[in-house]
Design a protein around this motif. Structure first.
Motif, PDB file in Angstrom:
ATOM      1  N   SER A  26      -9.815  16.975 -11.187  1.00  0.00           N
ATOM      2  CA  SER A  26     -10.305  17.434 -12.571  1.00  0.00           C
ATOM      3  C   SER A  26     -10.646  18.865 -12.087  1.00  0.00           C
ATOM      4  O   SER A  26     -10.504  19.909 -12.415  1.00  0.00           O
ATOM      5  CB  SER A  26     -11.072  16.747 -13.333  1.00  0.00           C
ATOM      6  OG  SER A  26     -11.302  17.169 -14.336  1.00  0.00           O
ATOM      7  N   HIS A 149     -13.524  20.814 -25.411  1.00  0.00           N
ATOM      8  CA  HIS A 149     -12.452  20.004 -24.585  1.00  0.00           C
ATOM      9  C   HIS A 149     -13.567  18.934 -23.600  1.00  0.00           C
ATOM     10  O   HIS A 149     -12.362  18.081 -23.368  1.00  0.00           O
ATOM     11  CB  HIS A 149     -10.973  20.231 -24.362  1.00  0.00           C
ATOM     12  CG  HIS A 149     -10.848  21.147 -22.923  1.00  0.00           C
ATOM     13  ND1 HIS A 149     -11.134  22.387 -22.139  1.00  0.00           N
ATOM     14  CD2 HIS A 149     -11.007  20.295 -21.685  1.00  0.00           C
ATOM     15  CE1 HIS A 149     -10.736  22.292 -21.329  1.00  0.00           C
ATOM     16  NE2 HIS A 149     -10.952  21.108 -20.447  1.00  0.00           N
ATOM     17  N   GLN A 153     -13.667  15.732 -23.107  1.00  0.00           N
ATOM     18  CA  GLN A 153     -13.646  15.037 -21.900  1.00  0.00           C
ATOM     19  C   GLN A 153     -14.841  14.155 -21.233  1.00  0.00           C
ATOM     20  O   GLN A 153     -14.470  12.855 -20.787  1.00  0.00           O
ATOM     21  CB  GLN A 153     -13.121  15.553 -21.110  1.00  0.00           C
ATOM     22  CG  GLN A 153     -13.651  15.502 -19.486  1.00  0.00           C
ATOM     23  CD  GLN A 153     -13.088  16.593 -17.912  1.00  0.00           C
ATOM     24  OE1 GLN A 153     -14.303  17.476 -18.046  1.00  0.00           O
ATOM     25  NE2 GLN A 153     -12.306  17.184 -17.741  1.00  0.00           N
ATOM     26  N   PRO A 165      -8.606  12.088 -19.220  1.00  0.00           N
ATOM     27  CA  PRO A 165      -9.340  13.254 -19.250  1.00  0.00           C
ATOM     28  C   PRO A 165      -8.337  14.210 -18.297  1.00  0.00           C
ATOM     29  O   PRO A 165      -8.324  15.484 -18.644  1.00  0.00           O
ATOM     30  CB  PRO A 165     -10.450  13.264 -19.287  1.00  0.00           C
ATOM     31  CG  PRO A 165     -11.388  11.942 -19.733  1.00  0.00           C
ATOM     32  CD  PRO A 165      -9.971  11.166 -19.472  1.00  0.00           C
ATOM     33  N   ALA A 213      -7.383  17.161 -26.202  1.00  0.00           N
ATOM     34  CA  ALA A 213      -8.332  15.863 -26.796  1.00  0.00           C
ATOM     35  C   ALA A 213      -8.827  15.758 -28.427  1.00  0.00           C
ATOM     36  O   ALA A 213      -8.937  14.080 -28.310  1.00  0.00           O
ATOM     37  CB  ALA A 213      -9.732  16.424 -26.177  1.00  0.00           C
TER      38      ALA A 213
END
Length: 445
Positions: A26, A149, A153, A165, A213
């Motif tokens: 991420s 978002h 997440q 996510p 999301a």
């Protein structure tokens, strides 16, 4: 029972990898955004790269605000779910979304209001100024989708789902990567938009991440949901979201202030120096923040075992994490030291930039290992409820040691002194972190 929890019984090494890989990926994707933008924009001109580099502290501060709300929401939801207070967890979700949209809009407006005086403070070049205004006037609109978002997440991560996510960001990065060359240079039916195209691609990437999301949160059954019936704003809950996320905001905002301070020194030398540092810093962030993703995976393992009173597993997690961080930082250091010319080639560096940039990158890269080790110690303090000590280490790195080092070494060694300030500040920070760690263990024993 606690003994059935994998955090208490799973092999520490395997556990850290399981917990670390999703946030590592991420973070890698998140910081790929800025690098991709700069690499494509640099093909337009060095002035365009300078404009994006000058915009970076503003976008970083905006991102720090997104993380502020996201982390605050994450901590509250996780706590309520742990106490089986589902209604409160759902209430946090609604508060988080409202704050993300509302504060996102305010920050969007704030960026539009401050950008003109901000850019004039760093350049007298009319072309760079106009390019900066053009880029930021579009890029500021990334804030609402970015904030929403990231909030979602963190909401989903609080339920234990670390994988979903990632797909928000993968989708956003792919769209950004594909649209960048199409909109910047004009391919097919699309006109050449130049630096504006890069900004539009960035906003489009964040917008897609937000839509996906929201679709996941609203359309698929999750362990938390938006509460509408009986909902009312709670000042205390809003205050707690801000309070829990504040340390993360400060740590991320420091990097924005640090880049601003460095640019204040570099503006005395040349626009090329500012362009170089902006390009280099995106490479550094990609390495350092990816390793931070690994460190984020170590935090819950250490935190759980500290709370469980398992000192052996706590210190085992710290040692294992430190070994992994050391290995990754050494690899990052070697990549920059061995291939600085190739990395600068990604940004279409001019001969003027290469003349000082290659040695500058090698000098600054020597700080990575010290940075990783002190950050690991800072995370250990965070896990063991020594938040003040954790934040002190971050303040030393990006403010208390760096700014005086910049001032002194700039006077002594001029431009090279600015690059030297980074390993000097990181070395000093690591020494302070080690002394704090030794003092903490001596006090405990």
């Amino acid at each position: 029972m606690q003994t059935n929890n994998k955090m208490a019984v799973a092999p520490v090494g395997k556990l850290i990898w399981q917990m670390s890989i999703p946030p590592l990926i991420s973070m890698f994707l998140q910081y790929s955004y800025n690098l991709i933008d700069s690499a494509f924009v640099a093909q337009l001109s060095e002035n365009a790269l300078t404009a994006v580099s000058l915009s970076f502290p503003i976008t970083t501060l905006m991102n720090a605000a997104s993380i502020w709300i996201g982390v605050g929401v994450n901590v509250l939801i996780a706590g309520y779910l742990g106490k089986k207070e589902q209604d409160n967890a759902d209430t946090v979700v609604t508060h988080g979304l409202l704050l993300a949209f509302g504060i996102g809009a305010l920050l969007n407006l704030f960026a539009l209001l401050i950008m003109r005086p901000y850019f004039w403070a760093f350049t007298s070049n009319e072309e760079i100024y106009q390019l900066s205004i053009a880029y930021m006037s579009v890029c500021s609109f990334m804030q609402i989708p970015n904030m929403v978002h990231i909030a979602i997440q963190k909401m989903i991560q609080a339920t234990g789902n670390m994988v979903a996510p990632m797909w928000f960001q993968i989708a956003g990065v792919v769209v950004n990567f594909v649209l960048n060359p199409i909109l910047i240079f004009g391919i097919g039916i699309f006109p050449a938009m130049g630096i504006l195209g890069s900004a539009v691609a960035t906003v489009a990437g964040y917008l897609l991440s937000m839509i996906l999301a929201l679709a996941l949160l609203l359309g698929k059954k999750q362990k938390v949901k938006v509460k509408i019936e009986g909902f009312h704003l709670q000042k205390q809950m809003i205050g707690r979201i801000f309070a829990f996320g504040l340390p993360s905001f400060i740590m991320n905002a420091l990097s924005s202030f640090m880049v601003t301070f460095v640019n204040l020194f570099l503006v005395a030398y040349s626009d090329t120096a500012i362009a170089f540092f902006g390009a280099y810093f995106k490479v550094q962030q990609l390495i350092v923040m990816t390793v931070n993703g690994l460190i984020q995976g170590c935090l819950p393992v250490m935190r759980f075992n500290y709370g469980a009173g398992s000192s052996e597993r706590l210190h085992s997690a710290f040692r294992y994490g430190t070994a992994l961080v050391t290995g990754m930082m050494i690899l990052g250091t070697l990549a920059v030291i061995l291939f600085p010319a190739q990395i600068l080639g990604l940004f279409t560096a001019s001969e003027a930039m290469r003349s000082f940039g290659i040695s500058a990158m090698r000098i600054m890269a020597t700080s990575y290992l010290f940075c990783g080790l002190s950050t690991m110690i800072s995370t250990y303090f965070q896990a063991t409820e020594k938040v003040g000590s954790s934040m002190a280490i971050q303040l030393c790195r990006q403010l208390l040691f760096l700014v005086p080092s910049l001032w002194c070494l700039d006077k002594l060694f001029h431009l090279n002194g600015i690059w030297l300030a980074f390993p000097v500040a990181e070395t000093g920070t690591l020494l302070v972190a080690l002394i704090m760690m030794a003092w903490y263990h001596r006090k405990k024993s």
